[in-house]
Design a protein around this motif. Structure first.
Motif, PDB file in Angstrom:
ATOM      1  N   UNK A  81       0.870  -1.188   0.000  1.00 52.46           N
ATOM      2  CA  UNK A  81       0.000   0.000   0.000  1.00 52.46           C
ATOM      3  C   UNK A  81       0.898   1.225   0.000  1.00 52.46           C
ATOM      4  N   UNK A  82       0.709   2.116  -0.952  1.00 54.61           N
ATOM      5  CA  UNK A  82       1.564   3.306  -1.040  1.00 54.61           C
ATOM      6  C   UNK A  82       0.705   4.545  -1.308  1.00 54.61           C
ATOM      7  N   UNK A  83       1.336   5.709  -1.219  1.00 54.44           N
ATOM      8  CA  UNK A  83       0.550   6.935  -1.419  1.00 54.44           C
ATOM      9  C   UNK A  83       1.027   7.806  -2.579  1.00 54.44           C
ATOM     10  N   UNK A  84       2.200   7.527  -3.150  1.00 57.49           N
ATOM     11  CA  UNK A  84       2.667   8.367  -4.266  1.00 57.49           C
ATOM     12  C   UNK A  84       3.188   7.503  -5.402  1.00 57.49           C
ATOM     13  N   UNK A  85       2.920   7.950  -6.633  1.00 49.42           N
ATOM     14  CA  UNK A  85       3.295   7.190  -7.820  1.00 49.42           C
ATOM     15  C   UNK A  85       4.812   7.133  -7.991  1.00 49.42           C
ATOM     16  N   UNK A  86       5.322   5.955  -8.321  1.00 54.75           N
ATOM     17  CA  UNK A  86       6.729   5.821  -8.692  1.00 54.75           C
ATOM     18  C   UNK A  86       6.842   5.942 -10.208  1.00 54.75           C
ATOM     19  N   UNK A  87       5.990   5.210 -10.897  1.00 62.55           N
ATOM     20  CA  UNK A  87       6.096   5.118 -12.361  1.00 62.55           C
ATOM     21  C   UNK A  87       4.938   5.815 -13.064  1.00 62.55           C
ATOM     22  N   UNK A 143       1.232   8.376 -12.783  1.00 63.33           N
ATOM     23  CA  UNK A 143      -0.101   8.207 -12.219  1.00 63.33           C
ATOM     24  C   UNK A 143      -1.039   7.350 -13.053  1.00 63.33           C
ATOM     25  N   UNK A 144      -0.729   7.190 -14.338  1.00 70.15           N
ATOM     26  CA  UNK A 144      -1.684   6.541 -15.250  1.00 70.15           C
ATOM     27  C   UNK A 144      -1.969   5.088 -14.902  1.00 70.15           C
ATOM     28  N   UNK A 145      -1.002   4.400 -14.325  1.00 74.24           N
ATOM     29  CA  UNK A 145      -1.209   2.963 -14.093  1.00 74.24           C
ATOM     30  C   UNK A 145      -1.377   2.619 -12.615  1.00 74.24           C
ATOM     31  N   UNK A 146      -1.815   3.590 -11.811  1.00 71.93           N
ATOM     32  CA  UNK A 146      -2.017   3.313 -10.380  1.00 71.93           C
ATOM     33  C   UNK A 146      -3.360   2.625 -10.124  1.00 71.93           C
ATOM     34  N   UNK A 147      -3.342   1.619  -9.281  1.00 69.34           N
ATOM     35  CA  UNK A 147      -4.586   1.007  -8.803  1.00 69.34           C
ATOM     36  C   UNK A 147      -4.961   1.671  -7.484  1.00 69.34           C
ATOM     37  N   UNK A 148      -6.156   2.223  -7.447  1.00 73.68           N
ATOM     38  CA  UNK A 148      -6.604   2.908  -6.239  1.00 73.68           C
ATOM     39  C   UNK A 148      -7.309   1.903  -5.320  1.00 73.68           C
ATOM     40  N   UNK A 149      -7.037   2.030  -4.034  1.00 71.41           N
ATOM     41  CA  UNK A 149      -7.671   1.151  -3.046  1.00 71.41           C
ATOM     42  C   UNK A 149      -8.314   2.034  -1.974  1.00 71.41           C
ATOM     43  N   UNK A 198      -8.792   2.801   1.521  1.00 66.46           N
ATOM     44  CA  UNK A 198      -8.088   2.442   2.749  1.00 66.46           C
ATOM     45  C   UNK A 198      -8.745   3.171   3.914  1.00 66.46           C
ATOM     46  N   UNK A 199      -9.728   2.561   4.549  1.00 69.04           N
ATOM     47  CA  UNK A 199     -10.511   3.187   5.624  1.00 69.04           C
ATOM     48  C   UNK A 199     -11.005   4.569   5.204  1.00 69.04           C
ATOM     49  N   UNK A 200     -11.500   4.649   3.979  1.00 68.33           N
ATOM     50  CA  UNK A 200     -12.040   5.927   3.514  1.00 68.33           C
ATOM     51  C   UNK A 200     -11.009   6.839   2.869  1.00 68.33           C
ATOM     52  N   UNK A 201      -9.719   6.507   2.999  1.00 69.94           N
ATOM     53  CA  UNK A 201      -8.660   7.309   2.357  1.00 69.94           C
ATOM     54  C   UNK A 201      -8.209   6.594   1.080  1.00 69.94           C
ATOM     55  N   UNK A 202      -7.936   7.359   0.008  1.00 72.87           N
ATOM     56  CA  UNK A 202      -7.404   6.678  -1.177  1.00 72.87           C
ATOM     57  C   UNK A 202      -5.919   6.353  -1.000  1.00 72.87           C
ATOM     58  N   UNK A 203      -5.552   5.103  -1.204  1.00 72.54           N
ATOM     59  CA  UNK A 203      -4.135   4.737  -1.314  1.00 72.54           C
ATOM     60  C   UNK A 203      -4.005   3.919  -2.591  1.00 72.54           C
ATOM     61  N   UNK A 204      -2.785   3.517  -2.925  1.00 75.49           N
ATOM     62  CA  UNK A 204      -2.556   2.807  -4.180  1.00 75.49           C
ATOM     63  C   UNK A 204      -1.783   1.517  -3.933  1.00 75.49           C
ATOM     64  N   UNK A 205      -1.904   0.612  -4.901  1.00 71.76           N
ATOM     65  CA  UNK A 205      -1.058  -0.582  -4.858  1.00 71.76           C
ATOM     66  C   UNK A 205       0.282  -0.213  -5.480  1.00 71.76           C
ATOM     67  N   UNK A 206       1.351  -0.734  -4.927  1.00 70.58           N
ATOM     68  CA  UNK A 206       2.683  -0.308  -5.362  1.00 70.58           C
ATOM     69  C   UNK A 206       2.972  -0.703  -6.814  1.00 70.58           C
TER      70      UNK A 206
END
Ligand code: NSS
Length: 431
Positions: free
Chosen positions: A159-165, A167-173, A175-183
């Motif tokens: 679970x991460x909060x900022x894009x490495x590669x 923003x286009x290929x981020x999966x949003x999850x 997370x207790x009402x907050x958006x986080x992403x899969x790494x």
């Protein structure tokens, strides 16, 4: 349970070649003759032909493919049987009659969508079995290489909060009402960890919301990533060359039977020894132009261009020096030529293309913030990543290797899905 325990692996029985044994496994093929029934029994180690007198073993007629069996019998030499030996069954010690098996090996092979639907069963095929064994060797060899080369294995969050590669290929999850992403990559965490351990690696899944279905993209793939402190691009390239060579050699050493079963011509694998060819981005554009590919300096080298390029070489290629805008913001620009980055990809031969992406990172805090802004990103999103440059920063470099892609080339698969037990792509999350 006693009866299961006295069974020996089929490979051992075949090697023994004579005497009385008990084996266990699943019915892989069946042929009913007038007086005899021939079954081919399969376990994790191999196959063995069983011969059962029809009169004595009525139940054998009802055995659908993949029924499970424990049998005792006498091994007899038979040149026409696989492995040159067959088992004359004296006793069926245990049996579970399966329902009619929904995969007919020969007919189904043509329909790859169907085989993906029944992947949970297709894993039992000899082809998948061979691929899975090679995959096992690949993963083992990766860990072995890094550990013997002084790298520490680390674990990083999914679970991460900022894009490495990007923003286009981020999966949003949610997370207790907050958006986080899969790494998408563990790189930033590895960059933090080098200040503690200097040489680190991780083998973990990465996730990319890849909207297109290609031969080499999954939405969930296995990523072997490494990072080294006090290092430049060339240091990272050397690790990449050694890693690939080590993995390939290990598979050639341990998995000849599986490569043969898959019909893999191993000539290119045997040639993959350091140094790989070094080709600059500039040279690649020239080579492609000469081949009639329409490409100008600054254009991306995509799957088709990579394919064309790799077919010109008989070993993997290290493609380096990409224009700034083609690569993520964290890549360090070449101080002697700021329009290109100290980045590289390793491309596999025979048309397979990119398997590694990496390079030297920006280690100067101001240079990093400036580039984040130049790329239209918000420095606040990268607060802790920038922080790493504030306390004793050092030149460092690393890369990520797509393990599924490496396996795909090693086995000579047409599609990345063919080397993953439960592949995930834009259309498929089941089984
Ligand atoms: O995007 S990469 O090129 N680079 C990174 O993620 C860096 N942050 C890695 C690093 O320096 N630590 O991805 C690296 C490799 C790439 O060369 C492929 O082999 C593989 O990861 N990769 C994939 N494999 C399968 N499916 C997909 N979608 C995929 N994306 C990347």
């Amino acid at each position: 349970m006693e009866v299961f325990k006295k069974a020996v692996p089929i490979s051992e029985a075949v090697k023994k070649g004579e005497g009385r044994v008990t084996v266990r496994g699943w019915v892989y093929r069946k042929r009913v003759l007038k007086e005899k029934i021939f079954l081919v029994l399969r376990d994790a180690t191999g196959i063995l032909q069983l011969v059962l007198p029809r009169e004595k073993f009525k139940i054998a007629e009802e055995l659908n493919l993949e029924s499970s069996l424990v049998v005792t019998g006498v091994l007899v030499k038979e040149p026409r049987a696989p492995g040159g030996v067959e088992l004359h069954v004296e006793n069926i010690d245990w049996v579970y009659v399966g329902e009619p098996y929904p995969i007919n090996e020969d007919a189904a092979v043509a329909d790859s969508e169907y085989l993906l639907d029944v992947r949970h069963l297709w894993l039992r095929s000899r082809k998948m079995q061979a691929v899975l064994k090679i995959r096992h060797t690949v993963f083992g060899a990766i860990h072995e290489y890094f550990r013997k080369s002084g790298f520490y294995e680390v674990q990083t969050p999914m679970f991460i909060t900022a894009a490495v590669e990007g923003g286009a290929t981020l999966f949003k999850v949610d997370y207790f009402g907050q958006p986080v992403y899969l790494t998408q990559s563990s790189q930033f965490y590895l960059e933090a960890l080098i200040y503690s351990l200097e040489k680190v690696y991780v083998v973990a899944p990465s996730f990319r919301a890849e909207p297109s279905r290609t031969r080499r993209h999954l939405t969930e793939f296995w990523h072997a990533e490494m990072e080294i402190a006090w290092a430049d691009m060339e240091d990272a390239v050397k690790v990449g060359e050694e890693l690939i060579t080590h993995v390939v050699n290990k598979v050639l050493e341990e998995r000849q039977a599986e490569l043969k079963l898959l019909g893999r011509n191993t000539e290119m694998l045997e040639r993959a020894k350091p140094p790989f060819y070094r080709v600059s981005y500039d040279e690649a554009v020239e080579i492609l132009r000469k081949k009639g590919v329409r490409i100008s300096w600054g254009d991306d080298i995509g799957a088709d261009e990579e394919r064309a390029l790799t077919l010109e070489f008989d070993k993997p290629i290290v493609l380096y020096g990409f224009p700034e805008k083609l690569k993520a913001f964290y890549h360090r620009n070449d101080p002697r030529r700021p329009e290109v980055t100290l980045s590289f990809d390793v491309l596999l031969p025979e048309g397979y293309g990119e398997v590694i992406g990496g390079g030297e990172r920006i280690y100067d805090a101001k240079e990093l913030v400036d580039k984040i802004i130049r790329f239209g990103l918000n420095p606040a999103d990268y607060q802790w990543y920038i922080d790493l440059r504030r306390y004793g920063s050092v030149p460092h470099a690393g890369f990520g290797l797509g393990v599924d892609r490496l396996t795909m080339w090693i086995v000579g698969a047409d599609h990345i899905r063919d080397v993953v037990p439960f592949p995930r792509d834009v259309r498929r999350t089941r089984p």
